[in-house]
Design a protein around this motif. Structure first.
Motif, mmCIF file in Angstrom:
data_model
loop_
_atom_site.group_PDB
_atom_site.id
_atom_site.type_symbol
_atom_site.label_atom_id
_atom_site.label_comp_id
_atom_site.label_asym_id
_atom_site.label_seq_id
_atom_site.Cartn_x
_atom_site.Cartn_y
_atom_site.Cartn_z
ATOM 1 N N GLU A 83 0.862 -1.183 0.000
ATOM 2 C CA GLU A 83 0.000 0.000 0.000
ATOM 3 C C GLU A 83 0.895 1.228 0.000
ATOM 4 O O GLU A 83 1.868 1.275 0.753
ATOM 5 N N THR A 117 -12.273 6.754 -6.979
ATOM 6 C CA THR A 117 -11.636 5.467 -6.690
ATOM 7 C C THR A 117 -11.873 4.501 -7.843
ATOM 8 O O THR A 117 -13.027 4.254 -8.218
ATOM 9 N N LEU A 134 -2.736 10.877 -4.455
ATOM 10 C CA LEU A 134 -2.965 9.529 -4.967
ATOM 11 C C LEU A 134 -2.520 8.467 -3.966
ATOM 12 O O LEU A 134 -1.414 8.535 -3.438
ATOM 13 N N ARG A 135 -3.390 7.518 -3.736
ATOM 14 C CA ARG A 135 -3.050 6.361 -2.914
ATOM 15 C C ARG A 135 -3.413 5.097 -3.678
ATOM 16 O O ARG A 135 -4.395 5.090 -4.417
ATOM 17 N N TRP A 136 -2.621 4.056 -3.486
ATOM 18 C CA TRP A 136 -2.905 2.817 -4.202
ATOM 19 C C TRP A 136 -2.598 1.617 -3.332
ATOM 20 O O TRP A 136 -1.865 1.716 -2.344
ATOM 21 N N ARG A 137 -3.189 0.518 -3.661
ATOM 22 C CA ARG A 137 -2.943 -0.734 -2.938
ATOM 23 C C ARG A 137 -3.114 -1.916 -3.879
ATOM 24 O O ARG A 137 -3.861 -1.847 -4.853
ATOM 25 N N ARG A 145 1.490 5.667 -1.489
ATOM 26 C CA ARG A 145 0.931 6.920 -1.974
ATOM 27 C C ARG A 145 1.880 7.537 -2.989
ATOM 28 O O ARG A 145 3.115 7.366 -2.912
ATOM 29 N N ARG A 175 -6.487 -1.153 -5.994
ATOM 30 C CA ARG A 175 -7.280 0.071 -5.843
ATOM 31 C C ARG A 175 -6.394 1.288 -6.030
ATOM 32 O O ARG A 175 -5.253 1.315 -5.554
ATOM 33 N N LEU A 176 -6.912 2.272 -6.741
ATOM 34 C CA LEU A 176 -6.232 3.552 -6.928
ATOM 35 C C LEU A 176 -7.216 4.644 -6.540
ATOM 36 O O LEU A 176 -8.339 4.676 -7.058
ATOM 37 N N ARG A 177 -6.800 5.500 -5.618
ATOM 38 C CA ARG A 177 -7.736 6.525 -5.125
ATOM 39 C C ARG A 177 -7.120 7.913 -5.230
ATOM 40 O O ARG A 177 -5.993 8.140 -4.800
ATOM 41 N N SER A 209 -11.137 0.591 -8.830
ATOM 42 C CA SER A 209 -10.716 -0.629 -8.146
ATOM 43 C C SER A 209 -11.153 -1.859 -8.912
ATOM 44 O O SER A 209 -12.044 -1.804 -9.774
#
Lengths: 400, 150
Positions: A233, A279, A240-243, A235, A265-267, A281
């Motif tokens: 996980e 988001t 942008l944050r992703w996991r 950023r 997931r990309l937010r 995903s």
């Protein structure tokens, strides 16, 4: 009636803490109304809950929270007309938790939670719900180690949503009331996990191991499953944050089998632009791709769905979704979600499109309401028996 | 980060005597494990411009009585509970509460409101007393909510 067992437990806990002066208490009142259609069928669901809670500190570093829930539930079949299915009263324990945090010195701490508490894996796709047990987390510097153990047999089957083998299916279909028909099949759930914070700049890595052991020796089959779930996980910049995660399932019934699942997931979050959150995903649960071999459809410990309106269990299915929400002014949130639902192993993998929208409004901290609605448009070529389904839901909550 | 600035500014102002009768007050407040009703009255009424900085705790408590904000049965030297401190802050700064606070304004729902708006953070219960330093941190967050620090 055996359903009184859990409220009795809460009552005992309440009586134990009643003499304490530092006691807070309150209640939630929740109303949910849902009008839904599936093809020509039309039905109305009504759900009302009253949740009473108490909370008090226990020493300097822990606190006790206990809640009990009364619930009314009714399904009214409008077309074709049929007798309603009513559950006039249902009493159970809500969250009952002794939780604490204790510093162990320089950059080290331990926190724990015991009771009927939320259990969830990293993705929320393997385990997600209130179960009876304990969990603990030890933090040493940038490493977090966690462990948990829980029992499922005291949770209502509707709340636990456990559908691993034929015994669970039979229990789910059992219409008798009381013990054990209303409760989930008894299973022991255990987990170990480790999370390495900022192992790379702006990125955490982790690995969780979950397992469930079938304790229902009277059942037709004993199914034990284990799950290994690595994840990353991170950023990118501020917004942008992703996991990314994957889960390998291993099982014995008593024959060995395995299954796979994964998700990403990309937010994008821009608080300064009306609280915009976008988001994208995708989640995939593998199927029985080797027809009779040791690979089977992925079965999580607690069942989940890949669609908001349609019924698409997280097993032998995949979704690709886009969700967006904004908050035009304080307390108001507006959002929408579009998801394509697929079955990658099928001859025609496209199952349908799920689209929904929602508005929630919380003018005060103790009053909130939300309106949501959507439609699931199935691929009638792949499944000629399927039909368009839709629903409109209105819910409100008051905190006393 | 802004909260740190607020707290720093508050403490600096107090230390400089900007709204404090004397440095003795802030010394006693920060050393106090249980803030008294009189200390709370002085701190909140001066910070909310309801009282001049040259007043004292007795005058602040008297004004609190005039406003009808004195906690039930409280005396000037009695430790104040966090729910009563919350009610004092809500009234003095004119903070908006929830639906239940509007219907039944009082310490219970004042405390709930400040917890919900993250003014009160960490482990707490409505009947606990609070240290002077904790009270100052809460006051700093009220400044954040009101935009006083901006």
């Amino acid at each position: 009636m055996n359903r009184r067992y859990l409220p009795a437990l809460v009552a005992v806990l309440a009586s134990l803490v009643a003499p304490a002066t530092a006691l807070d208490f309150g209640a939630f009142i929740l109303n949910g109304t849902r009008l839904s259609g599936d093809g020509a069928a039309l039905s109305l669901s009504q759900e009302d809950q009253v949740v009473a809670w108490i909370s008090m500190p226990v020493g300097a570093s822990s606190s006790l929270y206990a809640s009990a829930r009364y619930q009314f539930y009714g399904d009214f079949y409008l077309s074709p007309s049929a007798a309603p299915a009513l559950v006039p009263y249902l009493f159970t324990a809500g969250r009952v938790e002794w939780e604490g945090f204790h510093s162990l010195g320089d950059k080290s701490s331990v926190k724990w939670s015991i009771g009927r508490v939320p259990f969830q894996d990293f993705s929320g796709r393997v385990v997600n719900g209130l179960l009876d047990g304990a969990k603990a987390e030890l933090s040493v510097g940038t490493v977090q180690a966690s462990a948990a153990v829980a029992y499922t047999g005291l949770t209502f089957k509707d709340d636990a949503k456990i559908l691993i083998d034929a015994d669970d299916e039979a229990r789910w279909a059992d219409t008798a009331a009381g013990w054990p028909s209303d409760f989930a099949v008894g299973r022991l759930v255990a987990s170990l996990g480790a999370r390495f914070i900022e192992l790379l700049p702006k990125h955490d890595f982790g690995l969780e191991a979950w397992a469930q052991f079938d304790l229902d020796t009277a059942g037709t089959v004993i199914t034990n499953t284990q799950y290994a779930e690595p994840y990353i996980e991170g950023r990118i910049g501020r917004a942008l944050r992703w996991r990314l995660w994957a889960a390998a399932e291993f099982g014995q019934d008593p024959s060995f089998f395995y299954a796979m699942a994964a998700g990403a997931r990309l937010r994008l979050a821009l608080p300064e632009v009306l609280g915009l959150r976008v988001t994208a995903s995708s989640a995939w649960a593998g199927g029985d791709y080797d027809a009779g071999g040791v690979m089977r459809a992925f079965k999580p410990i607690t069942a989940g769905s890949l669609a908001m309106i349609g019924s698409a269990a997280f097993s032998d299915a995949m979704n690709v979704s886009l969700d967006a929400s904004v908050s035009p002014w304080r307390g108001l949130s507006v959002g929408s979600n579009v998801a394509g639902v697929l079955s990658p192993g099928a001859a025609d993998p496209y199952l349908g499109l799920d689209a929904s929208a929602r508005v929630s409004f919380a003018p005060f901290n103790d009053l909130s309401a939300s309106l949501s609605g959507g439609v699931f448009m199935p691929n009638t070529v792949a499944d000629p028996d399927s039909s368009l389904s839709w629903s409109v839901s209105l819910s409100a909550q008051v905190r006393l | 980060m802004r909260r740190i600035h607020v707290l720093f500014g508050l403490l600096t102002a107090v230390a400089a005597g900007a709204f404090c009768q004397s440095n003795e007050f802030i010394d006693r407040l920060l050393e106090s494990d249980s803030m008294t009703t009189g200390q709370a009255a002085y701190l909140v009424l001066v910070a909310s411009d309801n009282l001049g900085e040259d007043a004292d705790e007795a005058r602040a408590f008297e004004l609190l009585e005039n406003f009808g904000w004195v906690p039930r049965g409280a005396t000037i030297d009695a430790p104040i509970l966090i729910k009563d401190y919350s009610y004092l802050l809500m009234k003095a700064f004119g903070l908006n509460g929830g639906m239940l606070y509007a219907m039944f304004p009082g310490p219970r729902y004042a405390y709930r409101q400040l917890v919900a708006s993250l003014v009160i953070q960490g482990r707490s219960d409505p009947d606990m007393t609070l240290s002077g330093s904790f009270a100052v941190r809460i006051l700093g967050r009220v400044f954040d909510v009101k935009g006083i620090s901006q």
